[in-house]
Design a protein around this motif. Structure first.
Motif, PDB file in Angstrom:
ATOM      1  N   ASN A 167       0.820  -1.205   0.000  1.00 29.94           N
ATOM      2  CA  ASN A 167       0.000   0.000   0.000  1.00 29.94           C
ATOM      3  C   ASN A 167       0.861   1.264   0.000  1.00 29.94           C
ATOM      4  O   ASN A 167       1.967   1.276   0.534  1.00 29.94           O
ATOM      5  CB  ASN A 167      -0.925   0.008   1.214  1.00 29.94           C
ATOM      6  CG  ASN A 167      -1.962  -1.091   1.159  1.00 29.94           C
ATOM      7  OD1 ASN A 167      -2.278  -1.616   0.088  1.00 29.94           O
ATOM      8  ND2 ASN A 167      -2.505  -1.449   2.314  1.00 29.94           N
ATOM      9  N   PHE A 168       0.299   2.313  -0.571  1.00 36.68           N
ATOM     10  CA  PHE A 168       0.988   3.598  -0.669  1.00 36.68           C
ATOM     11  C   PHE A 168       0.081   4.705  -0.154  1.00 36.68           C
ATOM     12  O   PHE A 168      -1.141   4.560  -0.127  1.00 36.68           O
ATOM     13  CB  PHE A 168       1.382   3.901  -2.125  1.00 36.68           C
ATOM     14  CG  PHE A 168       2.400   2.957  -2.695  1.00 36.68           C
ATOM     15  CD1 PHE A 168       3.747   3.286  -2.700  1.00 36.68           C
ATOM     16  CD2 PHE A 168       2.020   1.735  -3.235  1.00 36.68           C
ATOM     17  CE1 PHE A 168       4.692   2.425  -3.229  1.00 36.68           C
ATOM     18  CE2 PHE A 168       2.953   0.856  -3.762  1.00 36.68           C
ATOM     19  CZ  PHE A 168       4.297   1.203  -3.747  1.00 36.68           C
ATOM     20  N   THR A 169       0.708   5.816   0.220  1.00 32.23           N
ATOM     21  CA  THR A 169      -0.050   6.988   0.645  1.00 32.23           C
ATOM     22  C   THR A 169       0.382   8.181  -0.204  1.00 32.23           C
ATOM     23  O   THR A 169       1.454   8.161  -0.815  1.00 32.23           O
ATOM     24  CB  THR A 169       0.180   7.284   2.139  1.00 32.23           C
ATOM     25  OG1 THR A 169      -0.688   8.354   2.541  1.00 32.23           O
ATOM     26  CG2 THR A 169       1.625   7.690   2.422  1.00 32.23           C
ATOM     27  N   LYS A 202       6.719   5.329   8.259  1.00 38.16           N
ATOM     28  CA  LYS A 202       6.307   5.441   9.663  1.00 38.16           C
ATOM     29  C   LYS A 202       4.799   5.264   9.825  1.00 38.16           C
ATOM     30  O   LYS A 202       4.317   4.841  10.873  1.00 38.16           O
ATOM     31  CB  LYS A 202       6.736   6.795  10.229  1.00 38.16           C
ATOM     32  CG  LYS A 202       8.229   6.893  10.540  1.00 38.16           C
ATOM     33  CD  LYS A 202       8.589   8.251  11.115  1.00 38.16           C
ATOM     34  CE  LYS A 202      10.067   8.334  11.469  1.00 38.16           C
ATOM     35  NZ  LYS A 202      10.448   9.681  11.984  1.00 38.16           N
ATOM     36  N   LYS A 203       4.063   5.599   8.774  1.00 37.28           N
ATOM     37  CA  LYS A 203       2.609   5.440   8.797  1.00 37.28           C
ATOM     38  C   LYS A 203       2.172   4.036   8.390  1.00 37.28           C
ATOM     39  O   LYS A 203       0.970   3.737   8.350  1.00 37.28           O
ATOM     40  CB  LYS A 203       1.950   6.464   7.864  1.00 37.28           C
ATOM     41  CG  LYS A 203       2.107   7.910   8.306  1.00 37.28           C
ATOM     42  CD  LYS A 203       1.485   8.836   7.267  1.00 37.28           C
ATOM     43  CE  LYS A 203       1.671  10.299   7.634  1.00 37.28           C
ATOM     44  NZ  LYS A 203       1.131  11.210   6.572  1.00 37.28           N
ATOM     45  N   GLY A 204       3.158   3.194   8.030  1.00 37.97           N
ATOM     46  CA  GLY A 204       2.839   1.818   7.678  1.00 37.97           C
ATOM     47  C   GLY A 204       2.687   1.554   6.195  1.00 37.97           C
ATOM     48  O   GLY A 204       2.199   0.489   5.794  1.00 37.97           O
ATOM     49  N   PHE A 205       3.123   2.506   5.355  1.00 37.69           N
ATOM     50  CA  PHE A 205       3.028   2.336   3.907  1.00 37.69           C
ATOM     51  C   PHE A 205       4.393   2.020   3.303  1.00 37.69           C
ATOM     52  O   PHE A 205       5.426   2.284   3.914  1.00 37.69           O
ATOM     53  CB  PHE A 205       2.448   3.603   3.258  1.00 37.69           C
ATOM     54  CG  PHE A 205       1.036   3.891   3.696  1.00 37.69           C
ATOM     55  CD1 PHE A 205      -0.030   3.294   3.058  1.00 37.69           C
ATOM     56  CD2 PHE A 205       0.792   4.754   4.756  1.00 37.69           C
ATOM     57  CE1 PHE A 205      -1.331   3.545   3.475  1.00 37.69           C
ATOM     58  CE2 PHE A 205      -0.509   5.017   5.180  1.00 37.69           C
ATOM     59  CZ  PHE A 205      -1.569   4.410   4.533  1.00 37.69           C
ATOM     60  N   ALA A 206       4.382   1.462   2.097  1.00 33.70           N
ATOM     61  CA  ALA A 206       5.639   1.111   1.435  1.00 33.70           C
ATOM     62  C   ALA A 206       6.392   2.353   0.984  1.00 33.70           C
ATOM     63  O   ALA A 206       7.614   2.417   1.049  1.00 33.70           O
ATOM     64  CB  ALA A 206       5.366   0.203   0.232  1.00 33.70           C
ATOM     65  N   ASP A 207       5.654   3.359   0.526  1.00 34.18           N
ATOM     66  CA  ASP A 207       6.277   4.596   0.037  1.00 34.18           C
ATOM     67  C   ASP A 207       5.180   5.621  -0.212  1.00 34.18           C
ATOM     68  O   ASP A 207       3.996   5.354   0.026  1.00 34.18           O
ATOM     69  CB  ASP A 207       7.077   4.332  -1.247  1.00 34.18           C
ATOM     70  CG  ASP A 207       8.225   5.304  -1.438  1.00 34.18           C
ATOM     71  OD1 ASP A 207       8.194   6.404  -0.833  1.00 34.18           O
ATOM     72  OD2 ASP A 207       9.161   4.992  -2.192  1.00 34.18           O
ATOM     73  N   ALA A 208       5.599   6.793  -0.704  1.00 30.77           N
ATOM     74  CA  ALA A 208       4.663   7.879  -0.986  1.00 30.77           C
ATOM     75  C   ALA A 208       4.462   8.044  -2.488  1.00 30.77           C
ATOM     76  O   ALA A 208       5.392   7.852  -3.270  1.00 30.77           O
ATOM     77  CB  ALA A 208       5.186   9.185  -0.396  1.00 30.77           C
TER      78      ALA A 208
END
Length: 341
Positions: A167-169, A202-208
């Motif tokens: 997942n990504f953000t 830090k938010k639990g995602f693979a990358d932005a």
């Protein structure tokens, strides 16, 4: 292999390892020298080098693959050479001729042949060509001298335990400015991505994921990779923007989608608020080939594509075909493979 190594190929990650030889060539007085292989992995440069102060540098990334027949081949090195030339132009460095680039890569692979992982291990030999501005310089202007270098490192498969969606953000930062250096593979683009990446992890995602810097409404890049989506009616869609680094993997996948899978392929705007048009999505680049995207978080909501745990069928076909071409198991389009003899 002429030499043997004690490497456990199954435990390789994507990290630096000193290999035996690297290629180095210097530009001075308007021309490149012939270049040579050296054993020393340390560079000695002036403290006033433009690469250190003004970011006058660029780099590439490509791989060498060992086939079932024990041949070693490069995948589309001419495209990496062309992209390096464009990056050099953008930051006013002398271009490295395509022939010199490919010859340097072949020399490095041949000299380090025993570091090319065996077929079936999933590992490859990663090559890192780069150009830096060096010499005594204080003002903001092009360097008086340049270094072109190619080194190599054996690396493991990007996916430990198999290819799985992540997942990504959406980043709160811009990757590149409009009309900036986004389309060039220069270090400054990556330096700017370190903080957004750390915050995403830090938010639990693979990358932005980065949106377009002008309107913040369209997807541009996924971390250090290019985005693609498979629509509900089986079209291969990828963003079109002058700020995106032109991924060789992406354009290879576009060809495969059209010619091998008979899909319609379109480069166009991909709006962040219209993700429901895609049943599958992925990020693509040299290191990972394809990273399946399970979901994208935007404004607090996670939009899930095919699955957060399983790879979509079209993404799997794209990956298997490209992977097969790179390792010599699937017939490649003309000119895509350069054998190292």
């Amino acid at each position: 292999m002429s030499k043997q190594t004690n490497i456990d190929w199954s435990k390789l990650g994507f990290s630096y390892m000193k290999t035996d030889f690297r290629y180095i060539s210097r530009w001075k007085d308007g021309k490149w020298d012939d270049g040579k292989l050296v054993e020393d992995n340390r560079l000695s440069i002036s403290e006033a080098s433009t690469a250190l102060h003004y970011g006058q540098q660029c780099f590439e990334g490509l791989k060498a693959y060992r086939t079932k027949e024990n041949k070693i081949q490069l995948f589309r090195p001419d495209e990496n050479a062309s992209r390096l030339k464009n990056s050099c132009k953008r930051v006013l460095m002398p271009e490295v001729p395509v022939e010199k680039f490919i010859d340097a890569c072949k020399q490095v692979v041949k000299a380090n042949e025993h570091f090319v992982p065996p077929y079936g291990s999933g590992a490859t030999l990663y090559l890192r060509p780069f150009v830096i501005g060096v010499g005594d310089n204080l003002g903001v202007k092009p360097a008086p001298e340049y270094i072109f270098c190619v080194f190599c490192v054996p690396v493991g498969p990007y996916f430990k335990g198999g290819m799985a969606p992540v997942n990504f953000t959406i980043a709160d930062y811009d990757r590149a400015a409009p009309y900036g250096t986004g389309a060039a593979k220069v270090g400054g683009n990556y330096a700017g991505s370190l903080l957004p990446h750390e915050e995403a992890v830090k938010k639990g995602f693979a990358d932005a994921i980065y949106l377009d810097p002008k309107t913040h409404t369209k997807i541009e890049e996924v971390g250090a990779a290019n985005f693609f989506g498979i629509t509900n009616d089986d079209k291969f869609i990828t963003p079109n923007s002058p700020s995106i680094l032109p991924s060789i993997t992406k354009y290879s996948l576009m060809h495969i989608a059209k010619e091998y899978l008979e899909m319609e392929v379109i480069e166009r705007d991909v709006f962040i608020d219209k993700l429901d048009e895609f049943k599958e999505a992925g990020a693509c680049g040299t290191a990972a080939v394809i990273t399946p995207i399970g979901g994208i978080e935007y404004k607090g909501d996670l939009h899930v594509f095919h699955s957060e745990t399983e790879v979509g069928p079209v993404t799997k076909k794209l990956y298997d075909t490209l992977y097969g071409i790179q390792f010599g198991d699937v017939e490649a389009p003309e000119g895509w493979i350069v054998e190292v003899e």
